[in-house]
Design an enzyme around this catalytic site. Sequence first.
Site, short mmCIF file in Angstrom:
data_model
loop_
_atom_site.label_atom_id
_atom_site.label_comp_id
_atom_site.label_asym_id
_atom_site.label_seq_id
_atom_site.Cartn_x
_atom_site.Cartn_y
_atom_site.Cartn_z
N HIS A 166 10.39 43.17 10.05
CA HIS A 166 11.01 44.49 9.86
C HIS A 166 11.31 44.79 8.39
O HIS A 166 11.60 45.93 8.04
CB HIS A 166 12.30 44.61 10.70
CG HIS A 166 13.45 43.77 10.23
ND1 HIS A 166 13.77 42.55 10.77
CD2 HIS A 166 14.36 43.99 9.25
CE1 HIS A 166 14.83 42.06 10.16
NE2 HIS A 166 15.21 42.91 9.23
N ASP A 196 9.19 38.92 14.92
CA ASP A 196 9.81 39.47 13.71
C ASP A 196 9.54 38.60 12.48
O ASP A 196 10.42 38.36 11.67
CB ASP A 196 11.32 39.63 13.92
CG ASP A 196 11.96 40.54 12.85
OD1 ASP A 196 11.24 41.39 12.31
OD2 ASP A 196 13.15 40.37 12.55
N SER A 274 18.12 39.48 5.58
CA SER A 274 16.98 39.33 6.49
C SER A 274 15.79 38.71 5.77
O SER A 274 15.37 39.19 4.72
CB SER A 274 16.58 40.69 7.06
OG SER A 274 17.57 41.18 7.92
#
Length: 420
Positions: A166, A196, A274
Site C-alpha cells: 500500500h 501487502d 509502514s
Amino acid sequence: MGGEVVVPWRRVQGGKPHRRPGLAGLSFLRTVETGIDWELQMVAAALRALPLALLTGLAPLPALAQGAGPLAAGVAPAAGLVSRQSFVADAVRRAGPAVVTIDTERTVLVPGRQRLQGFPFMDPLLRQFFGLQPGIGAVPPSQRTERGQGSGFLYDPSGLLLTNAHVVEGSSLVMVGLSDGRRVEGKVVGVDPVTDLAVVRLTGSGAWPVLGLGNSDALQVGDWVIAVGNPFGLDQTVTLGIVSSLNRNAAKLGIMDKRLELIQTDAAINPGNSGGPLLDADGRVVGINTLVRSGPGAGLGFAIPINRARQIAEQLVSKGSVSHAMIGVGLDQARDAAGAAGGVLVRTVMAGGPAARAGLQPGDLITGVDGQPVKTPAQLTQIVERSGVGRTLAVRLERQGQTLTLPITPVELTSLMRRS
C-alpha cells in the site's frame, strides 16, 4: 514493585533493627547506632537501577564485602552497576543504514461534476426556464497528484528493498532516501496486495547497505522487538516493545482481503512506519511493520513475519507476481477439553470451490494434511500455500465420529474470487 523487600543487613552489637520506608515503596533495615549501613546503600542503588537494567543489561552486582569500610573508603556504589550501552542502541546502529524513507507520487483522476448542483438546479424544467443549457456550469474531469510516504529496508546488495504494497501501489514516482543523505529513484519490481508486500529496486549502482534477515518462526511471546521507520516523516524513529502474540489472523482484525498471520507487538507503529523493519534483539529483521490498531485497543501494532515476506519477495523478483493457492473454506480454531488447539474447524465452504467439489462440509474437523498433523488454521493455510496450485492434498478429517480422507486440489486465489 509491591510488598516489602527486606535486604541483607549487618547487625551491630547492641543495636535494634527497625524498618524505614525507602524509595519505590521498599523498606530497608537500619541499625540505631550507625544509621544506614554502606552495604545497604549499595543494594539500594542496585535496586533503583533494576528497571533500567532490564533494558540495558545489568553488570554483575558487587558482592557485599564482609568487614569492608563504609563509603568514606572511596567506594562509589552507583558507579559501574549498569551498562550505559543498551542492546537497542547496538541493534539500531547495525540496522540504521539499511532503513530507508520512501516518498511516492501517484496521479488520481477527479471525475467531472456540475457546478450548479442541488435543488432547484437539478430539475430540468427549471434549468430550461432559467435558460441554463445542458452542460453549462459543468466542471470537466481533471487529474491531481497525491503524495505519500512510508518506510522500507534494503535486504539485497543489488539494491532490492522490501516495503508494504500500500506504500507504492499505483505510484508513478518512487524516491528512496537513505540515511547517508542520498536520494535515489526506485522502480517497483512487483506488488502483492494479498499479503501487502512489495519489492522495489534502486536505480543505478552503488554500495548499498543491507539488513540481515532473521527467523520469524523462532519468535516467542515476550521476546524483545524494535520497530524502526519514519512515522510522520520523522526519519530513523525507534520504538521498543515485546512480541505480544503470534499468528494473529488478518481476518480476525477485520481485514478480509488479506491472507496473513501477523506478529502482534506493543512497540509503537505509527503512520509512516509502514514497510519498516521489526528487529529482534540482535538487529535482524523478523517482521515488516504493516498496521496499527487505533481507537479502542490503541497501542496494538502488527507486522508481517519475515519468513512469509521472504517467500513472497522471491516470487515477485523471479516472476513479478505471486501465486496464492486456495481451497475455498472458512476456518476456525477447534480446542480440546483442556483448551489446547485440537484441529481446524470448517466454518464455511465456498460453493463451487475445490473443498466443496471434494465433499468437505461445514462442521468437519480437519486434523491432518498429507500425513502431517494440523492443529491451527495458520498451519493449514501455510500447507496449502506451500503446496502450490494444482497439487492434490490428502486432507484427513473427522465427521460425526468417522475419520475420512478427502483429496482436495487447490486453485489460484484470483480464479476462485472471480467465481464468488
